[in-house]
Design a protein around this motif. Structure first.
Motif, PDB file in Angstrom:
ATOM      1  N   THR A  82       0.838  -1.196   0.000  1.00  0.00           N
ATOM      2  CA  THR A  82       0.000   0.000   0.000  1.00  0.00           C
ATOM      3  C   THR A  82       0.872   1.244   0.000  1.00  0.00           C
ATOM      4  O   THR A  82       1.843   1.338   0.742  1.00  0.00           O
ATOM      5  N   CYS A  83       0.523   2.190  -0.841  1.00  0.00           N
ATOM      6  CA  CYS A  83       1.271   3.443  -0.917  1.00  0.00           C
ATOM      7  C   CYS A  83       1.069   4.232   0.367  1.00  0.00           C
ATOM      8  O   CYS A  83      -0.069   4.480   0.789  1.00  0.00           O
ATOM      9  N   TYR A  84       2.189   4.630   1.000  1.00  0.00           N
ATOM     10  CA  TYR A  84       2.105   5.392   2.235  1.00  0.00           C
ATOM     11  C   TYR A  84       1.723   6.846   1.975  1.00  0.00           C
ATOM     12  O   TYR A  84       1.190   7.508   2.858  1.00  0.00           O
ATOM     13  N   GLY A  85       2.001   7.328   0.791  1.00  0.00           N
ATOM     14  CA  GLY A  85       1.705   8.735   0.504  1.00  0.00           C
ATOM     15  C   GLY A  85       0.224   9.025   0.448  1.00  0.00           C
ATOM     16  O   GLY A  85      -0.224  10.115   0.841  1.00  0.00           O
ATOM     17  N   CYS A  86      -0.572   8.069  -0.049  1.00  0.00           N
ATOM     18  CA  CYS A  86      -2.014   8.287  -0.181  1.00  0.00           C
ATOM     19  C   CYS A  86      -2.830   7.252   0.570  1.00  0.00           C
ATOM     20  O   CYS A  86      -4.065   7.244   0.474  1.00  0.00           O
ATOM     21  N   HIS A  87      -2.123   6.345   1.294  1.00  0.00           N
ATOM     22  CA  HIS A  87      -2.787   5.289   2.067  1.00  0.00           C
ATOM     23  C   HIS A  87      -3.662   4.398   1.190  1.00  0.00           C
ATOM     24  O   HIS A  87      -4.746   3.973   1.604  1.00  0.00           O
ATOM     25  N   LYS A  92      -4.269  12.378  -3.334  1.00  0.00           N
ATOM     26  CA  LYS A  92      -3.776  13.171  -2.212  1.00  0.00           C
ATOM     27  C   LYS A  92      -4.590  14.449  -2.103  1.00  0.00           C
ATOM     28  O   LYS A  92      -5.031  15.005  -3.118  1.00  0.00           O
ATOM     29  N   CYS A 110      -1.904  11.012  -6.646  1.00  0.00           N
ATOM     30  CA  CYS A 110      -0.701  10.815  -5.823  1.00  0.00           C
ATOM     31  C   CYS A 110       0.515  10.631  -6.731  1.00  0.00           C
ATOM     32  O   CYS A 110       0.515   9.753  -7.602  1.00  0.00           O
ATOM     33  N   ASP A 112       3.450   9.546  -5.893  1.00  0.00           N
ATOM     34  CA  ASP A 112       4.284   8.408  -5.503  1.00  0.00           C
ATOM     35  C   ASP A 112       3.866   7.120  -6.219  1.00  0.00           C
ATOM     36  O   ASP A 112       4.708   6.342  -6.664  1.00  0.00           O
ATOM     37  N   CYS A 113       2.548   6.908  -6.299  1.00  0.00           N
ATOM     38  CA  CYS A 113       2.058   5.672  -6.932  1.00  0.00           C
ATOM     39  C   CYS A 113       1.353   5.928  -8.251  1.00  0.00           C
ATOM     40  O   CYS A 113       0.830   5.009  -8.873  1.00  0.00           O
ATOM     41  N   GLU A 118      -0.754   1.662  -4.983  1.00  0.00           N
ATOM     42  CA  GLU A 118       0.170   0.583  -4.653  1.00  0.00           C
ATOM     43  C   GLU A 118       1.598   1.004  -4.954  1.00  0.00           C
ATOM     44  O   GLU A 118       1.843   1.847  -5.829  1.00  0.00           O
TER      45      GLU A 118
END
Length: 341
Positions: A82-87, A92, A110, A112-113, A118
């Motif tokens: 699971t992507c930590y940036g957007c949970h 975001k 987001c 990051d993902c 993910e």
């Protein structure tokens, strides 16, 4: 107590609505609802000959396809975190202050993902797609343009657009764009064209060869003793466009005739006299010398009616504008008169 089955717990009821994944869509990817992918639309230019005869066009396109090595997972193990940036939401939310005690929230994908929710570790990334889950591929399509198809008609290849994980692949749609033809114009299932003939041909008969859209040579000729008037139309059955789906049924071919008259001064007085002996007599009565003396003589001159129409429209606009100005001045004049009284 008798009856059909036991009572359901609240969790069973919620599960029937939301599935075993629970709240927030955090279940397994197998229970995740697939979204609908976008269609890809292309314009396809075609000639009138293409629509008359039918044709096949081979086109090479580039699209995203699920990675064949990892089957669209993006990882060697088939797992992802699971992507930590957007949970795991893929989006975001950022907040910014736009005034005293006023804040604005903005939602964006987001970074990051890239919206997937993910993340895949560098060591576990698929070497074939580098964790992107898709690769670019060339796809060759044969587009069959059927006889009688129309301008802006669509030809659809279902499920051939860009692929993406957990996505129902969209369609590739080709929209036919008819190029202008130098001779023929299409009107539904009919064809129209113009043909210029001389005054001699209009009076004494004509014949000419017409090359059709399929390469056939048609002999076009007038009936014996027939006089063709300027702007007159003639039709030939079954030489128009084929109907789509019923190509053996065709519309009509309309020919509008333009008659080319001799230029000014091309006929001598002797030629005019000879022609007058052949043609029907003049419709107007011949004026006597006394009647001519009682008339005011005028002079005819050439005129461009398109220019005259534009001039008249400009004059009407100008007069309407002047009337509006006069109406605006009337109240002020009345006030002046009342003040004088």
């Amino acid at each position: 107590m008798g009856g059909g089955g036991g009572a359901h717990s609240p969790f069973d009821i919620f599960e029937s609505f939301f599935g075993s994944g629970g709240f927030g869509g955090g279940g397994s990817s197998r229970g995740r609802r697939q979204r609908q992918g976008d269609d890809v639309v292309h314009s396809l230019k075609v000639s009138l000959e293409d629509l008359y005869n039918g044709t096949t066009k081979t086109l090479s396109l580039s699209r995203n396809a699920l990675c064949s090595k990892c089957r669209g997972k993006g990882s060697k193990s088939g797992a992802s975190g699971t992507c930590y940036g957007c949970h795991g939401t893929g989006m975001k939310v950022t907040t910014r202050q736009i005034g005293l005690g006023m804040f604005q929230q903005m939602q964006h994908i987001c970074p990051d993902c890239r919206g997937s929710g993910e993340v895949i570790s560098e060591r576990d990334k698929c070497p074939h797609c580098r964790g992107n889950k898709v690769n670019k591929e060339k796809k060759v399509l044969e587009v069959h343009v059927e006889k009688g198809m129309r301008h802006e008609q669509k030809i659809t290849f279902q499920g051939q657009a860009d692929e993406a994980p957990d996505t129902v692949t969209g369609d590739i749609v080709f929209v036919l764009q008819l190029k202008e033809h130098p001779k023929f114009k299409r009107k539904v299932d009919d064809l129209e064209m113009e043909h210029t003939i001389s005054l001699t041909e209009a009076l004494c008969g004509f014949q000419f060869e017409l090359t059709h859209l399929d390469g056939r040579h048609l002999l076009i000729k007038s009936n014996p003793g027939e006089v063709i008037k300027p702007g007159q139309c003639k039709a030939i059955n079954d030489e128009g466009m084929p109907q789509h789906g019923r190509p053996f049924i065709k519309g009509q071919l309309y020919i509008r005739f333009k008659v080319e008259f001799p230029v000014h001064g091309a006929l001598s007085p002797e030629q005019c006299g000879t022609i007058e002996t052949i043609l029907p007599s003049r419709s107007g009565k011949k004026l006597s010398d006394m009647e001519i003396d009682n008339c005011e003589e005028t002079t005819l001159h050439d005129v461009n009616m398109e220019y005259e129409d534009r001039r008249r429209k400009m004059q009407q606009h100008r007069e309407a504008y002047d009337e509006d100005d006069e109406d605006d001045d009337e109240p002020s004049m009345q006030r002046v008169q009342c003040a004088q009284q």
